[in-house]
Write a protein that holds these residues in place. Structure first.
Motif, PDB file in Angstrom:
ATOM      1  N   UNK A 199      29.555  12.792  21.500  1.00  0.00           N
ATOM      2  CA  UNK A 199      29.103  12.489  20.141  1.00  0.00           C
ATOM      3  C   UNK A 199      28.696  13.735  19.356  1.00  0.00           C
ATOM      4  N   UNK A 200      28.274  14.789  20.056  1.00  0.00           N
ATOM      5  CA  UNK A 200      27.888  16.013  19.331  1.00  0.00           C
ATOM      6  C   UNK A 200      29.101  16.687  18.698  1.00  0.00           C
ATOM      7  N   UNK A 201      30.305  16.254  19.107  1.00  0.00           N
ATOM      8  CA  UNK A 201      31.534  16.849  18.574  1.00  0.00           C
ATOM      9  C   UNK A 201      32.189  15.987  17.496  1.00  0.00           C
ATOM     10  N   UNK A 202      31.503  14.919  17.086  1.00  0.00           N
ATOM     11  CA  UNK A 202      32.097  14.002  16.115  1.00  0.00           C
ATOM     12  C   UNK A 202      32.473  14.704  14.812  1.00  0.00           C
ATOM     13  N   UNK A 203      31.661  15.654  14.399  1.00  0.00           N
ATOM     14  CA  UNK A 203      31.981  16.386  13.174  1.00  0.00           C
ATOM     15  C   UNK A 203      33.283  17.143  13.281  1.00  0.00           C
ATOM     16  N   UNK A 204      33.541  17.733  14.436  1.00  0.00           N
ATOM     17  CA  UNK A 204      34.801  18.448  14.662  1.00  0.00           C
ATOM     18  C   UNK A 204      35.984  17.491  14.638  1.00  0.00           C
ATOM     19  N   UNK A 205      35.803  16.340  15.269  1.00  0.00           N
ATOM     20  CA  UNK A 205      36.888  15.345  15.314  1.00  0.00           C
ATOM     21  C   UNK A 205      37.240  14.876  13.907  1.00  0.00           C
ATOM     22  N   UNK A 206      36.227  14.620  13.097  1.00  0.00           N
ATOM     23  CA  UNK A 206      36.469  14.171  11.729  1.00  0.00           C
ATOM     24  C   UNK A 206      37.110  15.272  10.892  1.00  0.00           C
ATOM     25  N   UNK A 207      36.609  16.488  11.025  1.00  0.00           N
ATOM     26  CA  UNK A 207      37.136  17.601  10.236  1.00  0.00           C
ATOM     27  C   UNK A 207      38.583  17.887  10.601  1.00  0.00           C
ATOM     28  N   UNK A 208      38.928  17.720  11.859  1.00  0.00           N
ATOM     29  CA  UNK A 208      40.310  17.932  12.327  1.00  0.00           C
ATOM     30  C   UNK A 208      41.260  17.003  11.579  1.00  0.00           C
ATOM     31  N   UNK A 209      40.884  15.743  11.453  1.00  0.00           N
ATOM     32  CA  UNK A 209      41.730  14.763  10.777  1.00  0.00           C
ATOM     33  C   UNK A 209      41.752  15.014   9.272  1.00  0.00           C
ATOM     34  N   UNK A 210      40.597  15.286   8.687  1.00  0.00           N
ATOM     35  CA  UNK A 210      40.527  15.504   7.235  1.00  0.00           C
ATOM     36  C   UNK A 210      41.358  16.713   6.807  1.00  0.00           C
ATOM     37  N   UNK A 211      41.355  17.760   7.615  1.00  0.00           N
ATOM     38  CA  UNK A 211      42.149  18.943   7.272  1.00  0.00           C
ATOM     39  C   UNK A 211      43.644  18.626   7.311  1.00  0.00           C
ATOM     40  N   UNK A 212      44.065  17.811   8.287  1.00  0.00           N
ATOM     41  CA  UNK A 212      45.463  17.402   8.345  1.00  0.00           C
ATOM     42  C   UNK A 212      45.854  16.576   7.130  1.00  0.00           C
ATOM     43  N   UNK A 213      44.992  15.644   6.739  1.00  0.00           N
ATOM     44  CA  UNK A 213      45.241  14.841   5.548  1.00  0.00           C
ATOM     45  C   UNK A 213      45.311  15.711   4.298  1.00  0.00           C
ATOM     46  N   UNK A 227      42.850  19.018  21.666  1.00  0.00           N
ATOM     47  CA  UNK A 227      43.532  19.070  20.367  1.00  0.00           C
ATOM     48  C   UNK A 227      42.935  18.081  19.371  1.00  0.00           C
ATOM     49  N   UNK A 228      42.230  17.073  19.862  1.00  0.00           N
ATOM     50  CA  UNK A 228      41.590  16.104  18.975  1.00  0.00           C
ATOM     51  C   UNK A 228      40.380  16.698  18.260  1.00  0.00           C
ATOM     52  N   UNK A 229      39.815  17.765  18.823  1.00  0.00           N
ATOM     53  CA  UNK A 229      38.598  18.354  18.270  1.00  0.00           C
ATOM     54  C   UNK A 229      38.827  19.743  17.682  1.00  0.00           C
ATOM     55  N   UNK A 230      39.752  20.495  18.268  1.00  0.00           N
ATOM     56  CA  UNK A 230      40.044  21.857  17.833  1.00  0.00           C
ATOM     57  C   UNK A 230      41.542  21.978  17.611  1.00  0.00           C
ATOM     58  N   UNK A 231      41.954  22.627  16.532  1.00  0.00           N
ATOM     59  CA  UNK A 231      43.387  22.719  16.255  1.00  0.00           C
ATOM     60  C   UNK A 231      44.085  23.593  17.291  1.00  0.00           C
ATOM     61  N   UNK A 232      44.842  22.937  18.163  1.00  0.00           N
ATOM     62  CA  UNK A 232      45.611  23.635  19.200  1.00  0.00           C
ATOM     63  C   UNK A 232      47.090  23.654  18.837  1.00  0.00           C
ATOM     64  N   UNK A 233      47.591  22.530  18.335  1.00  0.00           N
ATOM     65  CA  UNK A 233      49.041  22.396  18.111  1.00  0.00           C
ATOM     66  C   UNK A 233      49.414  22.254  16.639  1.00  0.00           C
ATOM     67  N   UNK A 234      48.467  22.387  15.730  1.00  0.00           N
ATOM     68  CA  UNK A 234      48.794  22.229  14.316  1.00  0.00           C
ATOM     69  C   UNK A 234      48.471  20.834  13.816  1.00  0.00           C
ATOM     70  N   UNK A 235      48.759  20.586  12.548  1.00  0.00           N
ATOM     71  CA  UNK A 235      48.440  19.290  11.934  1.00  0.00           C
ATOM     72  C   UNK A 235      49.588  18.285  12.029  1.00  0.00           C
ATOM     73  N   UNK A 236      50.787  18.757  12.345  1.00  0.00           N
ATOM     74  CA  UNK A 236      51.959  17.880  12.501  1.00  0.00           C
ATOM     75  C   UNK A 236      52.247  17.074  11.239  1.00  0.00           C
ATOM     76  N   UNK A 237      52.054  17.688  10.085  1.00  0.00           N
ATOM     77  CA  UNK A 237      52.501  17.077   8.841  1.00  0.00           C
ATOM     78  C   UNK A 237      53.979  17.424   8.638  1.00  0.00           C
ATOM     79  N   UNK A 238      54.665  16.638   7.845  1.00  0.00           N
ATOM     80  CA  UNK A 238      56.084  16.905   7.594  1.00  0.00           C
ATOM     81  C   UNK A 238      56.515  16.217   6.308  1.00  0.00           C
ATOM     82  N   UNK A 239      57.517  16.765   5.674  1.00  0.00           N
ATOM     83  CA  UNK A 239      58.026  16.171   4.435  1.00  0.00           C
ATOM     84  C   UNK A 239      58.934  14.989   4.762  1.00  0.00           C
TER      85      UNK A 239
END
Length: 306
Positions: free
Chosen positions: A223-237, A185-197
């Protein structure tokens, strides 16, 4: 303990640099600190631990079983004392000091009880005056214990993401399948972004400021997956910024104690994105206390208009 020594020493280098990044990008953060790290010397540490009953079935969960390895004070033992480092954090702007309990207390492990937990928080109250936020060690949220938290001035805690793989677990229930799913889930969206109001936070005596994402440290093997890890967080933000929601990112400072440069570069990429979202959407950085205060302010405004 041995396997973490490098991380702990490295965190003394990483933390001031983290604080500098937070200052550069105007980041408000919460630092949940274990109360034992405040002790000035071994005499004080022993006195406080002697007053605690930590009857875990697995005695290795109690810090009492490692006391023979603890030095006399911070200058000779930078692993078990951190008074000077805590002072650095305290003087940094926009940083909240929270508690991680006194003894790194495990609230769901067998053997312990709510009375033992209350005694632990007594020490927190003595050492960390004015603390209002708490992070349960290993995310072992025990809702029965929240009434004790309230008694000692705690008004907010960091809860878990809304997914079965993130539910509070013990040493016996942290199954391999859950660990594997959390890693994925840290690299690929499995459970969603878990944002909330903010207004979705339940108006209980102790507010649950839920986690959205754990910032895993750099892993050379992945390390070859670092881009996925970063993109996962940026999309949630980005989702949070667009929809005026909360994205609660967290990590342990000692996670940056190894591979310091890689971890700090990764963190700065996240902070650059936060800055972009601030400029584009008015996204704001808040620590846990500020989130709780904002929730209460909005609730009072709604109540006054009804």
């Amino acid at each position: 303990m041995e396997k973490y020594k490098g991380n702990l020493l490295g965190s003394r280098i990483a933390i001031p640099r983290m604080l500098q990044l937070f200052n550069d990008y105007e980041i408000h953060a919460t630092w949940a600190i274990v109360g034992m790290l405040y002790c000035k010397n071994k005499k004080e540490l022993l006195q406080r631990l002697d007053n605690l009953d930590l009857p875990y079935e697995q005695e290795e969960f109690s810090p009492k079983h490692i006391l023979s390895y603890v030095g006399e004070e911070e200058s000779v033992d930078p692993y078990h004392y951190a008074g000077s480092l805590i002072e650095v954090i305290k003087t940094a702007p926009n940083q909240e000091i929270a508690t991680h309990t006194f003894s790194h207390y495990y609230c769901l492990e067998s053997g312990q009880s709510i009375k033992n937990f209350e005694k632990d928080l007594e020490n927190v109250a003595e050492l960390q005056e004015g603390v209002t936020s708490l992070v349960f060690p290993r995310n072992q949220t025990n809702e029965e214990y929240l009434k004790v938290c309230k008694m000692y001035g705690i008004s907010a805690y960091r809860g878990n993401e809304d997914s079965w793989i993130y539910r509070p677990y013990t040493s016996k229930t942290n199954l391999p399948i859950k660990r594997a799913m959390r890693l994925l889930d840290a690299y690929i969206m499995v459970t969603g972004h878990h944002t909330y109001s903010i207004n979705s936070i339940k108006a209980t005596s102790v507010l649950n400021i839920k986690s959205s994402r754990f910032l895993r440290p750099y892993n050379k093997k992945l390390r070859v997956l670092e881009g996925l890890r970063l993109e996962r967080i940026k999309k949630g933000l980005t989702e949070a910024a667009r929809e005026d929601k909360v994205f609660h990112l967290w990590w342990h400072p000692h996670n940056f104690g190894k591979n310091i440069e890689e971890n700090l570069r990764f963190l700065e990429e996240i902070l650059k994105h936060v800055e972009f979202l601030r400029d584009r959407y008015g996204f704001e950085s808040l620590n846990m206390k500020e989130v709780a205060d904002k929730f209460l302010d909005e609730k009072r405004e709604v109540d006054s208009n009804t």
